[in-house]
Write a protein that holds these residues in place. Sequence first.
Motif, PDB file in Angstrom:
ATOM      1  N   ASN A 152       0.724  -1.248  -0.096  1.00  0.00           N
ATOM      2  CA  ASN A 152       0.108  -0.180   0.110  1.00  0.00           C
ATOM      3  C   ASN A 152       0.910   1.231   0.034  1.00  0.00           C
ATOM      4  O   ASN A 152       0.700   2.239   0.696  1.00  0.00           O
ATOM      5  N   GLY A 153       2.049   1.069  -0.744  1.00  0.00           N
ATOM      6  CA  GLY A 153       2.929   2.511  -1.022  1.00  0.00           C
ATOM      7  C   GLY A 153       3.884   2.347   0.329  1.00  0.00           C
ATOM      8  O   GLY A 153       4.543   3.555   0.170  1.00  0.00           O
ATOM      9  N   GLU A 154       3.952   1.599   1.202  1.00  0.00           N
ATOM     10  CA  GLU A 154       4.890   1.640   2.409  1.00  0.00           C
ATOM     11  C   GLU A 154       5.811   0.811   2.023  1.00  0.00           C
ATOM     12  O   GLU A 154       5.716  -0.422   2.002  1.00  0.00           O
ATOM     13  N   LEU A 155       7.420   1.467   2.276  1.00  0.00           N
ATOM     14  CA  LEU A 155       8.411   0.467   1.987  1.00  0.00           C
ATOM     15  C   LEU A 155       8.256  -0.614   3.082  1.00  0.00           C
ATOM     16  O   LEU A 155       8.564  -0.288   4.248  1.00  0.00           O
ATOM     17  N   ARG A 156       8.471  -1.718   2.729  1.00  0.00           N
ATOM     18  CA  ARG A 156       8.461  -2.948   3.988  1.00  0.00           C
ATOM     19  C   ARG A 156       9.918  -3.749   3.964  1.00  0.00           C
ATOM     20  O   ARG A 156      10.338  -4.188   4.787  1.00  0.00           O
ATOM     21  N   GLN A 157      10.230  -3.973   2.707  1.00  0.00           N
ATOM     22  CA  GLN A 157      11.659  -4.707   2.448  1.00  0.00           C
ATOM     23  C   GLN A 157      12.715  -3.790   1.447  1.00  0.00           C
ATOM     24  O   GLN A 157      12.303  -3.344   0.670  1.00  0.00           O
ATOM     25  N   ASP A 158      13.869  -3.830   2.222  1.00  0.00           N
ATOM     26  CA  ASP A 158      14.928  -3.334   1.365  1.00  0.00           C
ATOM     27  C   ASP A 158      16.290  -3.903   1.756  1.00  0.00           C
ATOM     28  O   ASP A 158      16.626  -3.567   3.075  1.00  0.00           O
ATOM     29  N   ASP A 159      16.725  -4.719   0.782  1.00  0.00           N
ATOM     30  CA  ASP A 159      18.098  -5.417   0.963  1.00  0.00           C
ATOM     31  C   ASP A 159      18.547  -5.679  -0.184  1.00  0.00           C
ATOM     32  O   ASP A 159      18.065  -5.507  -1.288  1.00  0.00           O
ATOM     33  N   THR A 160      19.912  -6.227  -0.089  1.00  0.00           N
ATOM     34  CA  THR A 160      20.739  -6.506  -1.484  1.00  0.00           C
ATOM     35  C   THR A 160      21.344  -7.957  -1.105  1.00  0.00           C
ATOM     36  O   THR A 160      21.308  -8.310  -0.250  1.00  0.00           O
ATOM     37  N   THR A 161      21.856  -8.379  -2.270  1.00  0.00           N
ATOM     38  CA  THR A 161      22.747  -9.679  -2.502  1.00  0.00           C
ATOM     39  C   THR A 161      23.793  -9.572  -1.573  1.00  0.00           C
ATOM     40  O   THR A 161      24.254 -10.804  -1.153  1.00  0.00           O
ATOM     41  N   ALA A 162      24.309  -8.590  -0.972  1.00  0.00           N
ATOM     42  CA  ALA A 162      25.545  -8.618  -0.351  1.00  0.00           C
ATOM     43  C   ALA A 162      25.030  -9.065   1.126  1.00  0.00           C
ATOM     44  O   ALA A 162      25.861  -9.171   1.644  1.00  0.00           O
ATOM     45  N   GLY A 163      23.849  -8.867   1.599  1.00  0.00           N
ATOM     46  CA  GLY A 163      23.361  -9.404   2.562  1.00  0.00           C
ATOM     47  C   GLY A 163      23.106 -10.961   2.808  1.00  0.00           C
ATOM     48  O   GLY A 163      22.528 -11.233   3.784  1.00  0.00           O
ATOM     49  N   MET A 164      23.302 -11.608   1.513  1.00  0.00           N
ATOM     50  CA  MET A 164      22.790 -12.882   1.613  1.00  0.00           C
ATOM     51  C   MET A 164      23.762 -13.950   2.341  1.00  0.00           C
ATOM     52  O   MET A 164      25.120 -13.575   2.251  1.00  0.00           O
ATOM     53  N   ILE A 165      23.455 -15.018   2.830  1.00  0.00           N
ATOM     54  CA  ILE A 165      24.235 -15.730   3.533  1.00  0.00           C
ATOM     55  C   ILE A 165      24.797 -16.809   2.476  1.00  0.00           C
ATOM     56  O   ILE A 165      26.157 -17.022   2.401  1.00  0.00           O
ATOM     57  N   PHE A 166      23.952 -17.002   1.504  1.00  0.00           N
ATOM     58  CA  PHE A 166      24.775 -17.856   0.356  1.00  0.00           C
ATOM     59  C   PHE A 166      24.690 -16.946  -0.835  1.00  0.00           C
ATOM     60  O   PHE A 166      23.437 -16.507  -1.306  1.00  0.00           O
ATOM     61  N   SER A 167      25.640 -16.789  -1.836  1.00  0.00           N
ATOM     62  CA  SER A 167      25.505 -16.030  -2.879  1.00  0.00           C
ATOM     63  C   SER A 167      24.706 -16.686  -3.920  1.00  0.00           C
ATOM     64  O   SER A 167      24.474 -18.055  -4.232  1.00  0.00           O
ATOM     65  N   LEU A 168      24.073 -15.988  -4.943  1.00  0.00           N
ATOM     66  CA  LEU A 168      23.652 -16.306  -5.955  1.00  0.00           C
ATOM     67  C   LEU A 168      24.095 -17.519  -6.828  1.00  0.00           C
ATOM     68  O   LEU A 168      23.532 -18.468  -7.088  1.00  0.00           O
ATOM     69  N   PRO A 169      25.291 -17.278  -7.177  1.00  0.00           N
ATOM     70  CA  PRO A 169      26.273 -18.449  -7.899  1.00  0.00           C
ATOM     71  C   PRO A 169      26.463 -19.729  -7.099  1.00  0.00           C
ATOM     72  O   PRO A 169      26.272 -20.715  -7.617  1.00  0.00           O
ATOM     73  N   GLN A 170      26.422 -19.495  -5.883  1.00  0.00           N
ATOM     74  CA  GLN A 170      26.431 -20.766  -4.763  1.00  0.00           C
ATOM     75  C   GLN A 170      25.298 -21.489  -4.983  1.00  0.00           C
ATOM     76  O   GLN A 170      25.301 -22.737  -4.991  1.00  0.00           O
ATOM     77  N   LEU A 171      24.144 -20.766  -5.020  1.00  0.00           N
ATOM     78  CA  LEU A 171      22.958 -21.485  -5.000  1.00  0.00           C
ATOM     79  C   LEU A 171      22.525 -22.117  -6.304  1.00  0.00           C
ATOM     80  O   LEU A 171      22.193 -23.448  -6.352  1.00  0.00           O
ATOM     81  N   ILE A 172      23.132 -21.605  -7.419  1.00  0.00           N
ATOM     82  CA  ILE A 172      22.923 -22.103  -8.733  1.00  0.00           C
ATOM     83  C   ILE A 172      23.905 -23.566  -8.744  1.00  0.00           C
ATOM     84  O   ILE A 172      23.636 -24.599  -9.002  1.00  0.00           O
TER      85      ILE A 172
END
Length: 530
Positions: free
Chosen positions: A140-160
């Motif tokens: 409803n127009g209110e920001l609820r989530q804001d994060d980046t992949t730098a904050g991931m425990i497992f990187s995207l390439p690792q998941l793949i």
Amino acid sequence: MTASIPRPGKIIAIHLSYASRAEQRGRRPEHPSYFFKPASSVAASGGTVERPDGTELLAFEGEIAVVMGTAARRVSIADAWSHVAAVTASNDLGLYDLRANDKGSNVRSKGGDGYTPLGPELIDARSVDPGALRVRTWVNGELRQDDTTAGMIFSLPQLIADLSQHFTLEPGDVILTGTPAGSSVIVPGDVVEVEVDAPSAPGAPTSGRLVTTVTQGETPFDATLGSLPAVDDLQRSEAWGTPASDDVSSRSARSTTGSESRSSSEERSDETKRPSLSPALRAKLLEAPTAGLSAQLRKRGHHSCFIDGVAANAPGVKIVGTAKTLRFVPFREDLFASRGGGYNAQKRAFDAVESGEVIVIEARGDSSSGTLGDILALRARARGAAGVVTDGGVRDFDAVAGILPVFSQGAHPSVLGRRHVPWEVDVTIACGGATVQPGDIIVGDSDGVIVIPPSLAEEVADAALAQETEDAWIAEKVAEGHPVDGLFPLNAEWRAIYDAESRSKDAESRSKGDSSRSLSEHSATKGAEL
């Protein structure tokens, strides 16, 4: 890059991948874990998602979706990203009401039609750094989530790479890469928007906002076919997003505010000692006016029994019940961020109120913000609450007036976060200048609201009703033309007359009772003879 996402062969989703989400859940996984979602759950931007009839905990999860471009089987982390065609926004919707039934597979809780919106635009994977992507979610127009992949425990390439050692990732397969902190419950009418972008990449490519509107389903589940939706405190806590350090029983934050020094176990033992309000005592208190009850309290040395500054939301309203307390503290940005969202103290109080209880809210006399609205009022009514007393404001005032009795400082359109942080429940609070403890007896009518110590309630109620009888007799005498001097209050002469008439009425009542019993006994005897 215009989105053109064919029906994926597989949708693989990650359970926990962001450090912020892991901290919220109170557990950090050593390795990634996964579940599948059906391709039939895919939906486009601008669509709707149904919250099924009989459920309450539909939650959004803004995520980065990875779309595979070429087949990947046993690839390395270094090579994994070269097999990706694009990334886009996704909303990994889930229904916590069905979560426990599936034991982690999430087949029913996350497999519903429309539970995987994707898009609207694709970001070319070759143009971005997988470690520098951002995901944001608005409700409803209110920001609820804001994060980046730098904050991931497992990187995207690792998941793949990890998934590829178990099975082939094929072109068009979609990987939902997990959600950061901030996921929470949405209700019919809510509009959820998710966006993925790469702010540091040339041109700052973006997926655009993926828009989904929640609707209410009308078809109930069939109990003859399978298990029905069910919720408990754990499911509510995780759905709303309550931090692990702020669960229902936690009171550790009190030490940071200096509000009280008692331990959690002592507070909980207080709750078990709450006196019950018997039907007979409740009936007496409903009959006795607050003016008479407060007069009797003052006679017994209790002068601080008034909750000042509050008035009923409708004429003729009366409430009687035992107090369930809720405390707000003054708004502060960092505290509201950690305690204001999710399954906070306010929601827990309204979810846990018992039949016959009155929710009493400490808002420090600040009427410039709402402390409840129509949704919470409906929840309180469904739980059987006797009413609400708040020394703050009420949002949706007219609607709330038609739902249940509320005593407040009046209407205010703003939401909770303007002035307050919901802090704790079932503790000693200050409301309208009066100290209120869990289990205290609350009585309110058109004259105001008072707090009665449970140990005095029976005595005070009897005395107030006796005084009401006396005052009614005095009113009769004044109506007959007698002057009030000596009559109100009764002097010795009038007291003698009143006592004599009272004794005469009591004797007459007893005589009528004896006659009725004699007649009944006579009839029984005649019946036996026949």
